[in-house]
Design an enzyme around this catalytic site. Structure first.
Site, PDB file in Angstrom:
ATOM      1  N   ASP A  10       0.856  -1.193   0.000  1.00 38.68           N
ATOM      2  CA  ASP A  10       0.000   0.000   0.000  1.00 38.68           C
ATOM      3  C   ASP A  10       0.893   1.244   0.000  1.00 38.68           C
ATOM      4  O   ASP A  10       2.095   1.153   0.264  1.00 38.68           O
ATOM      5  CB  ASP A  10      -0.900   0.016   1.250  1.00 38.68           C
ATOM      6  CG  ASP A  10      -1.787   1.251   1.309  1.00 38.68           C
ATOM      7  OD1 ASP A  10      -2.475   1.539   0.315  1.00 38.68           O
ATOM      8  OD2 ASP A  10      -1.781   1.959   2.334  1.00 38.68           O
ATOM      9  N   SER A  11       0.280   2.394  -0.245  1.00 35.82           N
ATOM     10  CA  SER A  11       1.039   3.643  -0.185  1.00 35.82           C
ATOM     11  C   SER A  11       1.541   3.907   1.232  1.00 35.82           C
ATOM     12  O   SER A  11       2.488   4.664   1.427  1.00 35.82           O
ATOM     13  CB  SER A  11       0.160   4.812  -0.644  1.00 35.82           C
ATOM     14  OG  SER A  11      -0.949   4.969   0.233  1.00 35.82           O
ATOM     15  N   CYS A  73      -4.329  -1.429  -2.003  1.00 31.90           N
ATOM     16  CA  CYS A  73      -4.484   0.007  -2.213  1.00 31.90           C
ATOM     17  C   CYS A  73      -5.361   0.191  -3.445  1.00 31.90           C
ATOM     18  O   CYS A  73      -4.998  -0.249  -4.538  1.00 31.90           O
ATOM     19  CB  CYS A  73      -3.098   0.609  -2.456  1.00 31.90           C
ATOM     20  SG  CYS A  73      -3.099   2.348  -2.867  1.00 31.90           S
ATOM     21  N   CYS A 184     -11.139   3.149  -0.209  1.00 26.99           N
ATOM     22  CA  CYS A 184      -9.715   3.425   0.028  1.00 26.99           C
ATOM     23  C   CYS A 184      -9.363   2.668   1.290  1.00 26.99           C
ATOM     24  O   CYS A 184     -10.105   2.718   2.275  1.00 26.99           O
ATOM     25  CB  CYS A 184      -9.488   4.926   0.226  1.00 26.99           C
ATOM     26  SG  CYS A 184      -7.844   5.338   0.881  1.00 26.99           S
ATOM     27  N   HIS A 186      -7.258   3.100   3.564  1.00 25.93           N
ATOM     28  CA  HIS A 186      -7.019   3.866   4.792  1.00 25.93           C
ATOM     29  C   HIS A 186      -8.329   4.117   5.548  1.00 25.93           C
ATOM     30  O   HIS A 186      -8.318   4.287   6.760  1.00 25.93           O
ATOM     31  CB  HIS A 186      -6.396   5.228   4.467  1.00 25.93           C
ATOM     32  CG  HIS A 186      -4.923   5.197   4.194  1.00 25.93           C
ATOM     33  ND1 HIS A 186      -4.392   4.663   3.040  1.00 25.93           N
ATOM     34  CD2 HIS A 186      -3.858   5.641   4.920  1.00 25.93           C
ATOM     35  CE1 HIS A 186      -3.076   4.802   3.061  1.00 25.93           C
ATOM     36  NE2 HIS A 186      -2.729   5.392   4.198  1.00 25.93           N
TER      37      HIS A 186
HETATM   38  N1  DGL Z   1      -4.755   3.394   0.626  1.00 29.84           N
HETATM   39  C1  DGL Z   1      -4.908   3.907  -0.650  1.00 29.84           C
HETATM   40  C2  DGL Z   1      -6.173   3.476  -1.345  1.00 29.84           C
HETATM   41  O1  DGL Z   1      -6.684   2.436  -1.035  1.00 29.84           O
HETATM   42  C3  DGL Z   1      -4.385   5.213  -1.096  1.00 29.84           C
HETATM   43  C4  DGL Z   1      -4.206   6.318  -0.174  1.00 29.84           C
HETATM   44  C5  DGL Z   1      -3.321   7.383  -0.755  1.00 29.84           C
HETATM   45  O2  DGL Z   1      -2.107   7.174  -0.719  1.00 29.84           O
HETATM   46  O3  DGL Z   1      -3.848   8.402  -1.216  1.00 29.84           O
HETATM   47  O4  DGL Z   1      -6.663   4.128  -2.206  1.00 29.84           O
END
Ligand code: DGL
Length: 261
Positions: A10-11, A73, A184, A186
């Site tokens: 993931d990021s 992600c 997302c 997060h």
């Molecule tokens: N966790 C990520 C997602 O599922 C991206 C969050 C990001 O780095 O902007 O989209």
């Protein structure tokens, strides 16, 4: 049988919401988690940039000896999964997409909201999924402004997080929406706050974590690459950011592991 680890990328911290479901559903599988951290957030970046980060991440996971990669992600999936699958055509690569399909199928009001990053919501992949499954359901697209940054700072229980969630979720309450999809990885960390703002209005919050873990389980069986029954799983954490960030990832994951015991 194959005891090599599964790579999860993931990021940053978001993919830990997928890691949680993998660990829960597949307790014998070793996992290597790569949280970029250096280039996060991805949400406002171009497809080319994200593809370059994702390629570097998978290269690193392959060096670590993984048998499969889960792109935990949504943003990296929409930008890069096709490229990754082409480049590593001999390894299963699982991507993450917002749970638009189950939300649309079960919506009574025929109106749902999808919360995701700007990049994901504008992507061709998201448009195609929405077109394919929405039918007569109206899909309201909303960026979770500031959500990723809050989770990265570990501030998801703060007053600041509550205000950010309120700002995004409150406008959806009077719109006859009955599902909010977290598109997302997060965002599940803000789920208690999101549900708090929703209260008892009968709106279900849906994320993709469990569905992805089921898909991984299915692939392990299909290709006969699951770990042995008695395999003692190992969990490792790597990052493109500094050692402090890597340790925070590991610490956070250990807290999650305690929660799911
Ligand atoms: N966790 C990520 C997602 O599922 C991206 C969050 C990001 O780095 O902007 O989209």
């Amino acid at each position: 049988m194959d005891n090599r680890p599964i790579g999860v990328y993931d990021s940053g911290f978001g993919g830990l919401s997928v890691w949680r479901e993998l660990r829960r559903m597949l307790p014998n599988e070793s996992l290597i988690y790569l949280g970029d951290g250096k280039n996060c957030p991805y949400g406002g970046r171009s497809r080319e940039e994200i593809t370059a980060f994702a390629t570097e991440a998978v290269e690193r996971l392959v060096t670590e000896g993984v048998k499969m990669v889960v792109v935990g992600c949504n943003t990296a999936t929409t930008a890069a999964v096709a490229h990754l699958r082409e480049r590593w055509s001999d390894m299963p690569i699982v991507g993450l997409e917002p749970a638009v399909k189950p939300a649309c199928l079960s919506s009574r009001t025929r109106r749902i909201a999808v919360l995701a990053t700007e990049h994901s919501l504008q992507s061709e992949m998201f448009l195609a999924t929405a077109l394919r499954y929405a039918g007569d359901v109206e899909v309201v697209k909303v960026v979770g402004e500031g959500f990723v940054e809050l989770v990265e700072r570990g501030a998801e229980h703060s007053a600041e997080a509550e205000a950010a969630v309120r700002k995004v979720v409150e406008p959806l309450l009077g719109m006859d929406i009955d599902k909010i999809v977290l598109g997302c990885t997060h965002y599940p960390f803000l789920r208690p706050l999101i549900e708090g703002v929703i209260g008892d209005r009968g709106i279900a919050v849906i994320d993709s974590g469990e569905a992805v873990a089921r898909r991984v389980k299915w692939l392990l069986e299909r290709y006969d690459i699951g770990a042995e029954e008695g395999n003692v799983a190992k969990y490792r954490f790597v990052s493109f950011a500094n050692e402090e960030y890597r340790q925070r990832l590991e610490h956070r994951a250990m807290m999650i592991a305690e929660e799911i015991k």
